[in-house]
Design a protein around this motif. Sequence first.
Motif: not given
Length: 65
Positions: A41-51, A53-65
């Motif tokens: 947490e604490g990184g740019s949400e915009e950058c993470i959202d771009e990552a 979207e760009d992931c070819p296997v869709q293995c990057i996700l947000w989780k709510d804590e």
Amino acid sequence: MSKKVYIETEDCIGCENCVELCPEVFGFDAQENVAFVIMEEGGSEECIDEAIEDCPVQCILWKDE
């Protein structure tokens, strides 16, 4: 509730797109050939959202804590 980013490493193909886009959030384990999260947490949400979207296997996700 806060959002944290995570990578399903068993699905990661080691393309390093996320590391190139957000090097402050994602790192790369060359020995295992997978990306990993440096800063959940604490990184740019915009950058993470771009990552996400760009992931070819869709293995990057947000989780709510």
